[in-house]
Design a protein around this motif. Structure first.
Motif, PDB file in Angstrom:
ATOM      1  N   PRO A 190       0.808  -1.224   0.000  1.00 47.51           N
ATOM      2  CA  PRO A 190       0.000   0.000   0.000  1.00 47.51           C
ATOM      3  C   PRO A 190       0.843   1.278   0.000  1.00 47.51           C
ATOM      4  CG  PRO A 190       0.126  -0.860   2.224  1.00 47.51           C
ATOM      5  CD  PRO A 190       0.878  -1.833   1.360  1.00 47.51           C
ATOM      6  N   PHE A 191       2.061   1.179  -0.490  1.00 49.59           N
ATOM      7  CA  PHE A 191       2.979   2.319  -0.512  1.00 49.59           C
ATOM      8  C   PHE A 191       3.298   2.688  -1.957  1.00 49.59           C
ATOM      9  CE2 PHE A 191       3.979  -0.445   3.101  1.00 49.59           C
ATOM     10  CZ  PHE A 191       3.754   0.411   4.176  1.00 49.59           C
ATOM     11  N   SER A 192       3.807   3.891  -2.144  1.00 50.45           N
ATOM     12  CA  SER A 192       4.371   4.221  -3.445  1.00 50.45           C
ATOM     13  C   SER A 192       5.644   3.402  -3.638  1.00 50.45           C
ATOM     14  CB  SER A 192       4.692   5.720  -3.517  1.00 50.45           C
ATOM     15  OG  SER A 192       5.709   6.055  -2.574  1.00 50.45           O
ATOM     16  N   GLN A 193       6.133   3.358  -4.857  1.00 54.61           N
ATOM     17  CA  GLN A 193       7.287   2.504  -5.134  1.00 54.61           C
ATOM     18  C   GLN A 193       8.498   2.928  -4.320  1.00 54.61           C
ATOM     19  OE1 GLN A 193       8.368   2.280  -9.241  1.00 54.61           O
ATOM     20  NE2 GLN A 193       9.877   0.678  -8.928  1.00 54.61           N
ATOM     21  N   GLN A 194       8.758   4.230  -4.265  1.00 54.48           N
ATOM     22  CA  GLN A 194       9.933   4.698  -3.516  1.00 54.48           C
ATOM     23  C   GLN A 194       9.795   4.403  -2.031  1.00 54.48           C
ATOM     24  OE1 GLN A 194      10.474   8.882  -4.537  1.00 54.48           O
ATOM     25  NE2 GLN A 194      12.303   8.352  -5.699  1.00 54.48           N
ATOM     26  N   ALA A 195       8.626   4.736  -1.459  1.00 50.94           N
ATOM     27  CA  ALA A 195       8.432   4.487  -0.034  1.00 50.94           C
ATOM     28  C   ALA A 195       8.456   2.990   0.255  1.00 50.94           C
ATOM     29  CB  ALA A 195       7.097   5.096   0.422  1.00 50.94           C
ATOM     30  N   GLY A 196       7.873   2.182  -0.599  1.00 49.67           N
ATOM     31  CA  GLY A 196       7.864   0.738  -0.383  1.00 49.67           C
ATOM     32  C   GLY A 196       9.257   0.143  -0.398  1.00 49.67           C
ATOM     33  N   MET A 197      10.073   0.538  -1.376  1.00 46.43           N
ATOM     34  CA  MET A 197      11.448   0.024  -1.443  1.00 46.43           C
ATOM     35  C   MET A 197      12.240   0.438  -0.210  1.00 46.43           C
ATOM     36  SD  MET A 197      11.720  -1.861  -4.062  1.00 46.43           S
ATOM     37  CE  MET A 197      13.503  -2.025  -4.057  1.00 46.43           C
ATOM     38  N   PHE A 198      12.052   1.661   0.254  1.00 40.40           N
ATOM     39  CA  PHE A 198      12.760   2.123   1.444  1.00 40.40           C
ATOM     40  C   PHE A 198      12.378   1.272   2.655  1.00 40.40           C
ATOM     41  CE2 PHE A 198      12.898   4.515   5.360  1.00 40.40           C
ATOM     42  CZ  PHE A 198      14.144   5.131   5.343  1.00 40.40           C
ATOM     43  N   LEU A 199      11.073   1.015   2.833  1.00 40.41           N
ATOM     44  CA  LEU A 199      10.623   0.269   4.004  1.00 40.41           C
ATOM     45  C   LEU A 199      11.074  -1.186   3.953  1.00 40.41           C
ATOM     46  CD1 LEU A 199       7.036   1.752   4.380  1.00 40.41           C
ATOM     47  CD2 LEU A 199       9.033   2.236   5.813  1.00 40.41           C
ATOM     48  N   LEU A 200      11.081  -1.793   2.783  1.00 45.26           N
ATOM     49  CA  LEU A 200      11.575  -3.167   2.668  1.00 45.26           C
ATOM     50  C   LEU A 200      13.061  -3.240   3.022  1.00 45.26           C
ATOM     51  CD1 LEU A 200       9.747  -4.357  -0.574  1.00 45.26           C
ATOM     52  CD2 LEU A 200       9.387  -5.212   1.735  1.00 45.26           C
ATOM     53  N   ARG A 201      13.831  -2.301   2.509  1.00 45.61           N
ATOM     54  CA  ARG A 201      15.268  -2.289   2.853  1.00 45.61           C
ATOM     55  C   ARG A 201      15.457  -2.026   4.344  1.00 45.61           C
ATOM     56  NH1 ARG A 201      15.707   0.637  -2.148  1.00 45.61           N
ATOM     57  NH2 ARG A 201      15.714   2.603  -0.978  1.00 45.61           N
ATOM     58  N   ARG A 202      14.651  -1.121   4.894  1.00 42.92           N
ATOM     59  CA  ARG A 202      14.800  -0.800   6.324  1.00 42.92           C
ATOM     60  C   ARG A 202      14.424  -2.025   7.164  1.00 42.92           C
ATOM     61  NH1 ARG A 202      15.844   3.656   9.673  1.00 42.92           N
ATOM     62  NH2 ARG A 202      16.633   4.402   7.687  1.00 42.92           N
ATOM     63  N   ALA A 203      13.379  -2.730   6.799  1.00 45.29           N
ATOM     64  CA  ALA A 203      12.984  -3.919   7.552  1.00 45.29           C
ATOM     65  C   ALA A 203      14.083  -4.984   7.495  1.00 45.29           C
ATOM     66  CB  ALA A 203      11.674  -4.476   6.996  1.00 45.29           C
ATOM     67  N   ASN A 204      14.709  -5.161   6.342  1.00 43.35           N
ATOM     68  CA  ASN A 204      15.810  -6.117   6.224  1.00 43.35           C
ATOM     69  C   ASN A 204      16.992  -5.696   7.088  1.00 43.35           C
ATOM     70  OD1 ASN A 204      15.642  -8.483   4.224  1.00 43.35           O
ATOM     71  ND2 ASN A 204      14.593  -6.851   3.115  1.00 43.35           N
ATOM     72  N   ALA A 205      17.306  -4.413   7.069  1.00 42.01           N
ATOM     73  CA  ALA A 205      18.438  -3.927   7.876  1.00 42.01           C
ATOM     74  C   ALA A 205      18.149  -4.108   9.361  1.00 42.01           C
ATOM     75  CB  ALA A 205      18.697  -2.453   7.560  1.00 42.01           C
ATOM     76  N   GLU A 206      16.930  -3.822   9.791  1.00 44.71           N
ATOM     77  CA  GLU A 206      16.586  -3.996  11.200  1.00 44.71           C
ATOM     78  C   GLU A 206      16.653  -5.471  11.600  1.00 44.71           C
ATOM     79  OE1 GLU A 206      12.779  -2.198  11.521  1.00 44.71           O
ATOM     80  OE2 GLU A 206      13.533  -0.136  11.640  1.00 44.71           O
TER      81      GLU A 206
END
Length: 860
Positions: free
Chosen positions: A837-853
């Motif tokens: 439910p995110f825009s492409q940029q926001a979605g990619m950022f959150l996926l990367r952030r979740a992986n990093a966390e």
């Protein structure tokens, strides 16, 4: 002096009559629904009653001792007959409770709706049919019908244009429906008073009569005139057929480029009526014998055929290939002025010509009376001619809207009207031997050449973007609906201006259905208002708990296209054994049905679209609530990208008046193009206060999450669903927002102005983010609250991402988000195949952030 008085009275009479018609159209949409059939019933009953009244009351005016007094009595009668409009909602409610299911049947329902329309519209319209014959009998000599009669007719038409304009743009927005009726009724009262006043002044004098020396009923002259009257009566009927049919097609034409609010409809209608004024006001100065009148009728019809032949191509060229109109307009007033100017340029000429025919009928009939020295009276003659004209208009309405549009489409229907003008012009010209025949043949040849040169049948049914193609289309009383496809994205476009969802955003549309379903423990019976493509409603068919789905759609054309072209995306809704497709106005359905439901979902209705604002009124919300089972849910989605803050809070306050426990939810995390839901629970037997239940949500997510079709990771977990929830709505409501009611549906007049405001004042971006955060602070403590708070952080982060870009958004996230992202929601197998439910940029950022966390939490 009397003629000037009658002209002024006729002008005010036309103002009041067309004002009533505008109010009737809106009031009857409240009572019998806003479908195209319901609208046609209102107009059809109006013209049928007008025809009957003119034919019956015209002869009465001829015999009446005081035509002015008769006019005053008719206006008083109109005043009395308007009174039921004040109680329309109550009366229709009684009918719905007694015969509700009948209203939903195709044939019997249409008949019952026609009866309801007749109750409100027929009596005053019948009396209106006698007003012009009474005025004419009072001041016009029969042999001067072409001059004096056209003076009255022209001013009456001019007043009608003013009535449409003032009622739409001033009376209803300022005074509401009942207030508008009251002011127009004062106009009727003033007209009645003038009638009685002028009757007293004219009492010592005889009413104008024909100067004929004899009028024996069975004389050869009268028999000859009867034959002539029949001929002119047929032309009067032809005039009504052409004008109203062309008016219907003109409204459909401009619907292809306008945003179709009550304002745009009225603007085009004003141009049409103003063009009709030209003929009578010009002919009031002309002196025509019967032969010349016939000649001019033929010429006008053939010229009309020539102009109508080029109308489709000219319209497409003038609107840059049917591009949605008004882009770049400096505001609402500029937009309306541009509509008036463009409509005058495009449809002004054909309506000037079409509107010239009936004034020629009056002139020809008057010339026949003068030449043959008949003893005819104005009331009887004018009444018959007006009756035939109104009857022809009724046939034109039915033919254009319900026969030509479905069979031929818009361009084919305009071509058919060109053929009618051409054929009737040749037929009339053949009545006049000699040179006019040669001229008529020349005009007819020119019309045929113009049709061949412009080839309207090759025009597209919708404006196409590069790479876009039309897969299917249907036309009908509701306009033109087309299925367009571009790069694999398939969508329905209604009247070339309004997209009804598409396959590319199927995940988001389905989410609009899933979210309310997940909040109910067992949504066995579900209903969706405004199904459009059927994608949102298909969520119920993908939910194992749902046993029956009722999909309600206003337009039969749209429903058919959804059934035929969107089966892969809507779970083949129309053929599904658990689904029922209903073509009806959502308000009408819930007033009439006996069914009850566990979950009702209202889709994204654009508030400025004519009739849509009624779906946000308290009466409709109450009706839906009455059909909910205990603990049932009503979720109404709102397009905040088409509402300002006042519009949103007005709907929210109205919703909370019926559902005090209402919550707010978001559709996704894209604040630049936001949609939100108002979700209310009907009180159950045990608890008076309901809201999201964590235990229910956990069970429902487990059930839905096991479906292999689900591609929404956030919907498979209660924490993910809670991120879409915001909080209780009622504590955040402003104090001074008026509720929306059928009497004061102020959003219908407010939303179109907002839609054309420059700069845009939509409820989006930072203002929306701050409002949602304020509402979220009222979320009660419990297991859902942390996820609600995280959802608000992510919504604010997405707003920064949209407005300021990735770098600023990353810095904002590091500064403000203090909790880790739930790994189980974001770390899923093949996340690239999921719907987020995110825009492409926001979605990619959150996926990367979740992986990093996740990596940081497992590091030694």
């Amino acid at each position: 002096m009397q003629l000037r008085r009658a002209g002024a009275v006729a002008c005010l009479s036309g103002f009041v009559a067309l004002g009533y018609e505008i109010l009737w159209a809106r009031r009857l949409s409240d009572i019998i629904g806003a479908t195209a059939l319901a609208s046609s019933l209102v107009v059809g009953v109006f013209f049928l009653s007008l025809a009957a009244g003119a034919a019956r009351l015209g002869p009465l005016a001829s015999r009446h001792a005081s035509p002015w007094r008769l006019y005053g009595q008719l206006e008083l009668g109109i005043l009395v007959c308007i009174l039921p409009s004040f109680f329309g909602e109550q009366l229709s409610g009684i009918v719905a409770r007694a015969l509700g299911p009948v209203l939903l049947l195709p044939t019997a329902g249409a008949a019952l709706k026609a009866c309801l329309a007749a109750v409100f519209v027929a009596p005053p319209s019948f009396l209106m049919g006698g007003t012009l014959p009474a005025l004419g009998q009072a001041v016009v000599s029969a042999e001067r019908l072409g001059r004096e009669g056209n003076t009255i007719y022209g001013f009456n038409t001019l007043g009608g244009a003013g009535g449409v304009l003032v009622t739409t743009f001033f009376l209803v927005p300022v005074f509401g429906m009942r207030g508008g009726f009251c002011l127009l009724m004062l106009g009727s009262l003033a007209l009645a008073g003038l009638g009685f006043l002028f009757a007293r002044a004219a009492a010592p004098h005889a009413a104008p009569r024909s100067t004929a020396t004899s009028s024996p009923r069975r004389s050869p002259e009268v028999a000859a005139w009867s034959a002539g009257l029949r001929s002119w009566g047929l032309v009067a009927a032809l005039s009504g057929f052409i004008v109203l049919g062309l008016e219907i097609l003109a409204l459909h034409l401009f619907s292809q480029v306008l945003h179709n609010s009550s304002y745009t409809f009225a603007s085009v209608l004003v141009v049409v009526i103003a063009a009709l004024v030209v003929g009578p006001l010009v002919l009031q100065r002309a002196v025509l014998d019967e032969r010349r009148a016939w000649q001019q009728v033929g010429v006008v019809l053939l010229l009309g055929a020539c102009v109508t032949a080029v109308l489709p191509r000219f319209f497409v060229a003038a609107t840059q290939g049917m591009s949605p109109f008004g882009g770049g307009a400096g505001g609402f007033a500029t937009y309306i002025i541009r509509i008036l100017g463009s409509a005058a340029l495009v449809i002004g000429p054909p309506f000037v010509l079409a509107g010239w025919v009936f004034p020629l009928v009056l002139a020809g009939a008057g010339a026949a009376i003068a030449a043959q020295r008949l003893g005819e009276t104005v009331g009887r003659t004018w009444g018959r001619l007006l009756g035939m004209n109104a009857a022809g208009a009724l046939v034109g309405l039915v033919t254009a809207n319900h026969l030509a549009m479905p069979a031929l489409g818009l361009w084919g229907s305009l071509l058919a009207w060109c053929v009618v003008l051409l054929a009737s012009g040749l037929l009339v010209a053949w009545r006049t031997p000699g040179r006019p025949r040669s001229f008529a043949l020349g005009l007819a040849t020119l019309a045929c050449i113009l049709v061949a040169a412009t080839s309207p049948w090759t025009l597209p049914v919708a404006h196409l973007a590069p790479g876009e193609r039309i897969l299917a289309w249907r036309a009908g009383p509701a306009g033109v609906s087309a299925v367009l496809e571009q790069h694999g994205d398939r969508r329905i476009k209604w009247n070339n201006t309004y997209s009804l969802g598409g396959s590319a955003n199927a995940a988001q549309q389905t989410r609009l259905g899933y979210l309310p379903l997940l909040l109910h423990p067992a949504p066995r019976q579900t209903a969706f208002i405004g199904s459009a493509t059927g994608i949102t409603a298909s969520a119920a068919l993908r939910d194992p708990s749902a046993e029956k789905l009722t999909a309600i759609e206003l337009s039969g054309q749209t429903m058919r296209l959804a059934c035929e072209e969107f089966r892969p995306w809507n779970a083949d809704l129309c053929a599904h054994p658990r689904a029922r497709a209903v073509v009806e106005d959502g308000r009408m359905f819930f007033r009439a049905t006996r069914d009850t439901f566990d979950v009702v979902v209202g889709d994204l209705f654009v508030p400025w679209r004519s009739g849509a604002a009624n779906l946000f009124t308290r009466e409709h919300i109450h009706s839906v609530k009455a059909h909910l089972r205990p603990g049932g849910i009503f979720a109404q989605w709102l397009p905040l990208f088409q509402l300002d803050a006042l519009g949103f809070w007005g709907i929210a306050a109205t919703f909370c008046a019926e559902f005090p426990n209402a919550w707010l939810a978001i559709a996704d995390f894209q604040p630049g193009n936001p949609a939100v839901a108002l979700i209310g629970w009907r009180e159950g037997r045990k608890s008076a206060v309901l809201g999201p239940d964590p235990a229910v949500l956990a069970r429902r997510c487990a059930t839905l999450g096991s479906s292999p079709e689900l591609r929404e990771p956030l919907l498979a977990d209660p924490a993910g669903v809670a991120m879409f929830l915001v909080g209780p709505l009622r504590p955040a409501l402003p104090n001074d927002v008026p509720l929306l009611t059928l009497n004061r549906p102020w959003l219908a007049d407010h939303a179109p102005r907002v839609q054309r405001a420059r700069p845009s004042r939509f409820f989006t971006g930072p203002e929306l983010v701050a409002t949602l955060q304020h509402i979220a602070r009222g979320a009660p403590p419990g297991p859902l609250r942390p996820s609600i708070q995280l959802g608000q952080w992510l919504y604010a982060f997405s707003d920064v991402m949209e407005r300021q870009g990735p770098q600023a958004a990353s810095a904002w996230y590091d500064k403000n988000v203090t909790v880790p992202l739930p790994s189980r929601l974001f770390l899923v197998p093949q996340p690239e195949r999921m719907s987020w439910p995110f825009s492409q940029q926001a979605g990619m950022f959150l996926l990367r952030r979740a992986n990093a966390e996740a990596r940081a939490s497992t590091a030694p």
